[in-house]
Design a protein around this motif. Structure first.
Motif, mmCIF file in Angstrom:
data_model
loop_
_atom_site.group_PDB
_atom_site.id
_atom_site.type_symbol
_atom_site.label_atom_id
_atom_site.label_comp_id
_atom_site.label_asym_id
_atom_site.label_seq_id
_atom_site.Cartn_x
_atom_site.Cartn_y
_atom_site.Cartn_z
ATOM 1 N N ILE A 23 54.240 -139.061 26.190
ATOM 2 C CA ILE A 23 55.314 -138.333 25.500
ATOM 3 C C ILE A 23 56.648 -138.582 26.212
ATOM 4 C CG2 ILE A 23 56.312 -136.037 25.084
ATOM 5 C CD1 ILE A 23 53.607 -135.050 24.282
ATOM 6 N N SER A 26 57.780 -142.430 25.987
ATOM 7 C CA SER A 26 58.235 -142.855 24.661
ATOM 8 C C SER A 26 59.565 -142.188 24.318
ATOM 9 C CB SER A 26 57.186 -142.539 23.593
ATOM 10 O OG SER A 26 56.890 -141.161 23.578
ATOM 11 N N THR A 27 59.700 -140.918 24.678
ATOM 12 C CA THR A 27 60.950 -140.206 24.391
ATOM 13 C C THR A 27 62.096 -140.766 25.243
ATOM 14 O OG1 THR A 27 59.695 -138.227 23.865
ATOM 15 C CG2 THR A 27 62.043 -137.932 24.242
ATOM 16 N N ALA A 30 63.368 -143.802 23.743
ATOM 17 C CA ALA A 30 64.211 -143.510 22.572
ATOM 18 C C ALA A 30 65.607 -143.064 22.996
ATOM 19 C CB ALA A 30 63.554 -142.430 21.716
ATOM 20 N N LEU A 31 65.712 -142.487 24.180
ATOM 21 C CA LEU A 31 67.014 -142.033 24.687
ATOM 22 C C LEU A 31 67.729 -143.146 25.443
ATOM 23 C CD1 LEU A 31 66.026 -138.493 26.018
ATOM 24 C CD2 LEU A 31 67.251 -139.025 23.923
ATOM 25 N N GLY A 32 67.098 -144.295 25.525
ATOM 26 C CA GLY A 32 67.755 -145.433 26.158
ATOM 27 C C GLY A 32 67.433 -145.616 27.631
ATOM 28 N N GLY A 99 50.402 -131.413 13.679
ATOM 29 C CA GLY A 99 51.331 -132.541 13.570
ATOM 30 C C GLY A 99 51.659 -133.190 14.903
ATOM 31 N N ILE A 100 50.720 -133.102 15.837
ATOM 32 C CA ILE A 100 50.932 -133.732 17.144
ATOM 33 C C ILE A 100 50.400 -135.155 17.093
ATOM 34 C CG2 ILE A 100 50.199 -133.631 19.580
ATOM 35 C CD1 ILE A 100 50.214 -130.526 19.211
ATOM 36 N N ALA A 101 51.173 -136.072 17.652
ATOM 37 C CA ALA A 101 50.805 -137.490 17.607
ATOM 38 C C ALA A 101 49.513 -137.719 18.374
ATOM 39 C CB ALA A 101 51.922 -138.315 18.220
ATOM 40 N N GLU A 105 48.892 -143.422 19.042
ATOM 41 C CA GLU A 105 50.185 -143.612 18.371
ATOM 42 C C GLU A 105 51.327 -143.623 19.391
ATOM 43 O OE1 GLU A 105 51.033 -140.675 15.378
ATOM 44 O OE2 GLU A 105 52.933 -141.638 14.808
ATOM 45 N N LEU A 106 51.273 -142.684 20.339
ATOM 46 C CA LEU A 106 52.330 -142.615 21.351
ATOM 47 C C LEU A 106 52.329 -143.876 22.222
ATOM 48 C CD1 LEU A 106 52.032 -138.880 22.432
ATOM 49 C CD2 LEU A 106 53.925 -139.923 21.182
ATOM 50 N N ILE A 109 53.949 -146.653 20.355
ATOM 51 C CA ILE A 109 55.411 -146.505 20.348
ATOM 52 C C ILE A 109 55.990 -146.953 21.693
ATOM 53 C CG2 ILE A 109 57.325 -144.844 20.179
ATOM 54 C CD1 ILE A 109 55.552 -143.270 18.174
ATOM 55 N N GLU A 112 56.052 -150.704 21.636
ATOM 56 C CA GLU A 112 57.110 -151.178 20.730
ATOM 57 C C GLU A 112 58.492 -150.994 21.348
ATOM 58 O OE1 GLU A 112 56.946 -149.027 17.035
ATOM 59 O OE2 GLU A 112 54.853 -149.627 16.751
ATOM 60 N N GLY B 10 56.422 -131.159 9.351
ATOM 61 C CA GLY B 10 55.027 -131.130 9.802
ATOM 62 C C GLY B 10 54.795 -131.892 11.094
ATOM 63 N N THR B 53 72.433 -140.528 23.594
ATOM 64 C CA THR B 53 72.360 -141.855 22.981
ATOM 65 C C THR B 53 73.680 -142.314 22.370
ATOM 66 O OG1 THR B 53 71.611 -140.853 20.910
ATOM 67 C CG2 THR B 53 69.911 -141.645 22.411
#
Lengths: 159, 74
Positions: A23, A26-27, A30-32, A99-101, A105-106, A109, A112, B10, B53
């Protein structure tokens, strides 16, 4: 854009402990953040192509159990055969409903988004792990190599 | 109207942020992304995401348990 760096050492190989490193990395990506995760000891389970991660209530009094089971179920009962599989099944079901990944999946990500996932070579030798059983794109290094990145990191976590 | 829409209803932390980032990657600077989410944590998370960002958070609103955000790609 930020030019921060995050370094994580992942040492645990259970379903619940798989979440924090994936978590956060990956986050962060996403924040660079430039991010590296060093998987050592049981953490290497998180790099297996086919992850078979489980969660256990054994030795974990903080784990809430469904249907108030933690109130009346004896501690030793959590050691019974099949308990681990049942707890894992229920945990995964709950996660899906909320709805938790999934861990898979994490991890995808992370790959990727160019999080660098690193395997501890010493652990690979210790447990006779086969590189073929682990996902592609992993670098296998030692403590010295990881520390050269971690030494410049803004955040360094041991999980 | 935003240039792109993302339905993150969701989904739980950190998926709304990760999905938003993925969509933003395919957008041009100056374009806007409208996100709908149900995760209450996403309010602070999108503020922090924007701050770190360089994407601007133009709008953050709540209605009927749903959270709506508009991000402008930086």
């Amino acid at each position: 854009m930020t030019d921060k760096k995050l370094a994580i050492i992942a040492t645990k190989g259970t379903l619940d402990w798989a979440y924090p490193p994936f978590i956060l990395s990956s986050t962060a990506a996403a924040l660079g953040y430039e991010t590296q995760v060093f998987f050592t000891f049981y953490g290497l389970q998180l790099l297996k192509k086919k992850m078979n991660l489980k969660v256990s209530a054994l030795g974990n009094p903080g784990m809430p159990m469904p249907m108030g089971m933690d109130k009346w179920f004896p501690v030793l009962g959590t050691a019974l055969p099949g308990m681990e599989s049942m707890m894992t099944f229920m945990m995964k079901k709950k996660m899906k409903a909320k709805g938790i990944a999934s861990v898979e999946e994490l991890r995808d990500i992370c790959l990727e988004s160019e999080v660098k996932l690193i395997g501890c070579q010493m652990t690979v030798d210790l447990f006779d792990l086969r590189r073929d059983d682990l996902i592609d794109g992993i670098d296998y290094v030692g403590a010295g190599s990881f520390l050269s990145f971690a030494g410049d990191a803004d955040i360094c976590l041991y999980i | 109207m935003a240039d792109q829409e993302l339905d993150a209803r969701g989904l739980n932390c950190p998926l709304p942020i990760l999905r938003a980032k993925k969509v933003l990657n395919g957008m041009n600077s100056g374009q806007t992304l409208h996100i709908i989410a149900t995760d209450p944590g996403s309010v602070k998370d999108f503020e922090a995401f924007a701050k770190q960002t360089g994407n601007e958070l133009l709008e953050s609103a709540e209605a009927d348990g749903e959270f709506s955000f508009v991000l402008k790609k930086g």
